[in-house]
Structure formats: C-alpha cells, structure tokens
Design a protein around this motif. Structure first.
Motif, short mmCIF file in Angstrom:
data_model
loop_
_atom_site.label_atom_id
_atom_site.label_comp_id
_atom_site.label_asym_id
_atom_site.label_seq_id
_atom_site.Cartn_x
_atom_site.Cartn_y
_atom_site.Cartn_z
N ASN A 136 -9.21 -1.66 18.04
CA ASN A 136 -9.82 -2.92 18.24
C ASN A 136 -10.47 -3.40 17.11
O ASN A 136 -11.57 -4.14 17.04
N ALA A 137 -9.77 -3.48 16.04
CA ALA A 137 -10.03 -4.00 14.88
C ALA A 137 -8.90 -4.49 13.98
O ALA A 137 -7.99 -3.55 13.97
N PRO A 138 -8.95 -5.46 12.99
CA PRO A 138 -7.60 -5.80 12.27
C PRO A 138 -7.48 -5.02 11.11
O PRO A 138 -6.43 -5.39 10.26
N VAL A 139 -8.38 -4.01 10.94
CA VAL A 139 -8.33 -3.17 9.65
C VAL A 139 -8.67 -1.70 9.95
O VAL A 139 -9.31 -1.52 11.09
N PHE A 140 -8.25 -0.77 9.01
CA PHE A 140 -8.57 0.57 9.28
C PHE A 140 -9.35 1.11 8.03
O PHE A 140 -9.39 0.57 6.92
N PHE A 141 -10.14 1.92 8.20
CA PHE A 141 -11.12 2.36 7.13
C PHE A 141 -10.48 3.66 6.21
O PHE A 141 -11.39 4.34 5.75
N CYS A 142 -9.24 3.56 6.04
CA CYS A 142 -8.66 4.61 5.02
C CYS A 142 -7.45 4.08 4.50
O CYS A 142 -6.66 3.61 5.57
N ASN A 143 -7.07 4.30 3.37
CA ASN A 143 -5.68 3.91 2.73
C ASN A 143 -4.85 5.06 2.40
O ASN A 143 -3.66 4.48 2.33
N THR A 144 -5.33 6.01 1.97
CA THR A 144 -4.22 7.11 1.66
C THR A 144 -4.69 8.33 2.36
O THR A 144 -5.65 8.86 2.83
N VAL A 145 -3.59 9.21 2.30
CA VAL A 145 -3.89 10.76 3.06
C VAL A 145 -4.92 11.55 2.26
O VAL A 145 -5.42 12.28 2.61
N GLU A 146 -5.05 11.12 0.75
CA GLU A 146 -5.85 12.09 0.24
C GLU A 146 -7.34 11.74 0.47
O GLU A 146 -8.21 12.40 0.62
N HIS A 147 -7.54 10.18 0.75
CA HIS A 147 -9.02 9.78 1.10
C HIS A 147 -9.22 10.25 2.56
O HIS A 147 -10.25 10.50 2.86
N THR A 325 2.38 8.30 20.20
CA THR A 325 2.42 8.24 18.63
C THR A 325 3.22 6.93 18.15
O THR A 325 3.83 6.47 19.00
N PRO A 326 2.80 6.40 17.10
CA PRO A 326 3.55 5.18 16.50
C PRO A 326 4.82 5.52 15.91
O PRO A 326 5.44 4.60 15.75
N TRP A 327 5.41 6.67 16.17
CA TRP A 327 6.45 7.23 15.71
C TRP A 327 7.70 7.21 16.98
O TRP A 327 8.77 7.21 16.48
N ARG A 328 7.09 7.06 17.98
CA ARG A 328 8.23 6.82 19.30
C ARG A 328 8.70 5.53 19.34
O ARG A 328 8.24 4.87 19.96
N VAL A 329 9.13 5.07 18.22
CA VAL A 329 9.96 3.72 18.20
C VAL A 329 11.22 3.75 17.73
O VAL A 329 11.69 4.74 17.22
N THR A 330 12.03 2.67 17.73
CA THR A 330 13.26 2.48 17.13
C THR A 330 13.03 2.31 15.79
O THR A 330 12.18 2.04 15.21
N ALA A 331 14.28 2.75 14.88
CA ALA A 331 14.05 2.29 13.59
C ALA A 331 13.55 1.00 13.15
O ALA A 331 13.18 0.84 11.99
N ALA A 332 14.05 0.05 13.85
CA ALA A 332 13.84 -1.41 13.73
C ALA A 332 12.09 -1.56 13.71
O ALA A 332 11.72 -2.66 13.17
N HIS A 333 11.64 -0.86 14.11
CA HIS A 333 9.97 -0.86 14.23
C HIS A 333 9.22 0.51 13.63
O HIS A 333 8.13 0.59 13.88
N ALA A 334 9.80 1.06 12.67
CA ALA A 334 9.44 2.01 11.90
C ALA A 334 8.03 1.68 11.29
O ALA A 334 7.93 0.90 10.80
N PRO A 335 7.12 2.59 11.61
CA PRO A 335 5.65 2.34 10.77
C PRO A 335 5.96 2.49 9.16
O PRO A 335 6.65 3.30 8.82
N LEU A 336 5.06 1.78 8.41
CA LEU A 336 5.30 1.56 7.32
C LEU A 336 3.81 2.08 6.31
O LEU A 336 2.84 1.56 6.87
N GLY A 337 4.00 2.75 5.02
CA GLY A 337 3.01 3.03 4.39
C GLY A 337 2.61 4.25 4.59
O GLY A 337 2.94 5.14 5.51
N GLU A 338 1.69 4.89 3.52
CA GLU A 338 1.46 6.31 3.44
C GLU A 338 0.51 6.84 4.63
O GLU A 338 1.06 7.89 5.01
N LEU A 339 -0.37 6.24 4.83
CA LEU A 339 -1.05 6.77 6.06
C LEU A 339 -0.45 6.49 7.39
O LEU A 339 -0.59 7.66 8.30
#
Length: 373
Positions: A136-147, A325-339
């Motif tokens: 319920n927010a347009p942003v998330f509070f983490c950018n990298t897996v290290e953080h 899971t956000p990965w139970r999708v087809t390739a045309a809708h693949a999640p993007l970005g490190e996190l």
C-alpha cells in the motif's frame, strides 16, 4: 504530446558481483526466523517472514479489457477475457499478534488462474497461475540486497526496539540510517529511511480503500512498468467502515474487511504505468516514486470481488496454505532490479520451509474453486 516509452532491454538492470553471496545470507536469516516463529509468534505455526498476518482469502475475477492501446496490450493483457482469482489481504510485518503492534504497511497478493505460458519458476513452469504481491505504498524502503541484510534484522527486532518507547524508536532510526553502524556517513541510508517513513505514515483505512503498488518495476512485454490496484471510486464511496482504530480491539482490519464483503461486492482497477524516463523513473531505486505527469497509470483490467462471507476460521487456514511470489509470472512480466531478483529464491525457499514445518501440502491450485468452493 503522448509520452515515448522506454523499451525493455536486459541492460536496464545492474548486476552486483556480490549478489549471490548476499542473497544466500538473506535466505539463511529468513529460514532461521521462520523456524523460530513456530514458538516466537504464538500461533503454533510457522509464519511468513513478511506479511505474516493475513486478514482474509477472497474470491475474485480479473477481466482483461478489450481494445487497449498497443503499448498496454502486452503479455497477458494482450488477450481480453475473464479469469478466476484469489486474493490475500495482509499486514506487511514479519510478526503476528495485535494489529496495533504491526504497523501500517498492508498488502494485497493476487493469484490469477488459467494464464497461458510457462512461469519463471523452474519447479512449476506449467502451473497456469500468475501472481502479484503488492503493497500500500508507491515506494519501498530498500534498494539493494546488501542493505536488506541489516533492514531485515531491524524489522525482525522492531518489537524490541519500540517496546522501549522513545529511546528505542531513536535507536531504531539511528540503526536504520547507519546500517547498524556499518555504513560510512556519506553512505547513510537516508533515501531508504525516508521511504520507510512514507510507508509508516500511511493512513489507517479499510483494506478496500488502499491502493496497492508492485514493490518494484516489472517487464510489460516490450516495455518497463509498475502495476497498481486502485479502488474503483464508486465502490470506494460505498464503504461503510472507512477508518481503522487499532486501539479498539486486537483485530481490526479483518472484521472491517469481512463486514464489507458480506454486504456488497467490490472492484479494483488493475493499472499499468509505463516507464518514460529511466533517470526519473529508475528500475534499481525503489525509493523513487515514478511521476505520473511523465506517464499516467492506465487501467488494463478490472479486479472484481463478489459479495461473499470470509468469516470462517477455515478461510484463514486455506489462506495460509497458499504461496504467492512475484516470480510466478510469464517472461513478459519478469520482475526487474536487484531486490526484485532477490525475492525469487527467498520466496521459494521460505515457502518450502513454512509448508514443511506446518505439515501442509505445497501445491499450486488449478482453480479458485479448488480452494474456495
């Protein structure tokens, strides 16, 4: 003049050489929490390491609209039609217990049935289901897996911090900004902390009145997008219990949701925002809200919830046996970005462990009626 959208290419993602190492550390910490949660969370069950408390499992239908503009009629949205669906409403906290202790982040996880094409999960490519896990927010509070390594620790320990009142809150804020003392001053996590404040200051409203965004960017066929579920204005206007007072009872979100759906149907608009400028609408920086003046959200489907009774304890039992899971999708809708990439194996491993500890069969349903007849 209509915006010109950025085409998807693999190089929109940045690959950190330490990604695999950090991801394995996250998995290990997640597994230890889930194992310990059988006793620590007081439910007698292993819980999810995020969105641990669910508020109800809901039957729905997704109608993919006809005659969409070509840029939006991509992937599953290229074929108009109706699909059964299941929704899980939840709190974003890794803890169970009274709603007043869990914070203001809430989620809507959606499972759509009878979708053509293989999923991106190698162990269940032919499930014919398609998931979203939105917050319920347009942003998330983490950018990298290290953080995420220190932010995950902070959220798991949040009750201990905040139980100490103002000094505990201040220590939590300090440890967040400084990475628990691991970050140099020029590297302090100010952007992520400010995004956390945005999420934590969301108004407490009926779950049906929140808008739910994809945590990060995803492919949208030939383009890059974020996806949100926005309440239909007419339906939202009819909601009776609009605000939520967590001091009034231990459980406040679920009774309000139950009451509304028992009395009337509801609709969300499924909307897509296409990326028009990678600098101002970045893939890797989840703390940045994509400006709607650059690219508005466009409705591509309707998510309709019929009038229904979800009050039974059996409803909660069936809800907790499902995986999203956000990965139970087809390739045309693949999640993007490190996190987003981190979530693939973290979600899979946590689901496997949780089902094992709870003696639940881990199997993707073939229809919504199989779960909620």
């Amino acid at each position: 003049m209509a915006p010109k959208f950025v085409p998807y290419t693999p190089d929109v993602e940045v690959i950190d050489s330490h990604f695999d190492k950090h991801a394995q550390t996250v998995i290990g910490k997640t597994q230890r929490f889930i194992t310990g949660s059988v006793e620590s969370e007081g439910t007698g069950q292993a819980v999810r390491d995020a969105h641990a408390k669910g508020y109800g499992l809901v039957r729905g239908e997704v109608e993919i609209l006809d005659r969409l503009p070509a840029e939006y009629a991509q992937g599953i949205y290229a074929t108009p039609g109706r699909h059964d669906a299941l929704l899980r409403f939840s709190n974003g906290s890794p803890h169970a217990g009274a709603d007043a202790r869990l914070g203001k982040a809430t989620g809507l996880a959606l499972k759509i049935f009878d979708i053509d094409g293989q999923t991106l999960l190698e162990d269940e490519p032919d499930s014919r289901t398609f998931d979203y896990t939105n917050i319920n927010a347009p942003v998330f509070f983490c950018n990298t897996v290290e953080h995420y390594l220190f932010i995950q620790e902070l959220f798991l320990a949040a009750p201990e911090y905040f139980a100490q009142g103002r000094p505990g809150r201040h220590r939590f804020y300090r440890d967040f900004i400084t990475g628990k003392g691991t970050l140099g001053e020029d590297e302090w996590a100010w952007d992520e902390f400010l995004a956390f404040l945005v999420v934590s200051q969301r108004p407490l409203v009926n779950l049906l009145l929140s808008t739910y965004w994809s945590m990060g960017a995803v492919r949208h066929g030939d383009y890059i997008a974020k996806v949100r579920f926005a309440p239909d204005p007419t339906c939202a206007q009819a909601v009776v219990q609009r605000t939520i007072d967590p001091s009034s009872a231990e459980d406040v979100f679920r009774p309000a949701l139950v009451a509304e759906l028992r009395d009337r149907p509801y609709t969300f608009d499924i909307q897509v925002q296409l990326c028009a400028d990678l600098a101002r609408m970045p893939v890797e920086d989840l703390t940045v809200e994509w400006p709607e003046k650059l690219s508005p959200f466009v409705t591509v489907a309707k998510l309709r919830l019929p009038q229904q009774d979800i009050s039974s304890g059996d409803n909660l039992k069936k809800m907790d046996a499902l995986s999203f899971t956000p990965w139970r999708v087809t390739a045309a809708h693949a999640p993007l970005g490190e996190l987003m990439r981190t979530r693939k194996e973290v979600y899979r491993q946590s689901s496997i462990l949780r089902h094992t500890l709870n003696n639940q069969e881990r199997r993707e349903p073939r229809s919504a009626a199989e779960v909620l007849p």
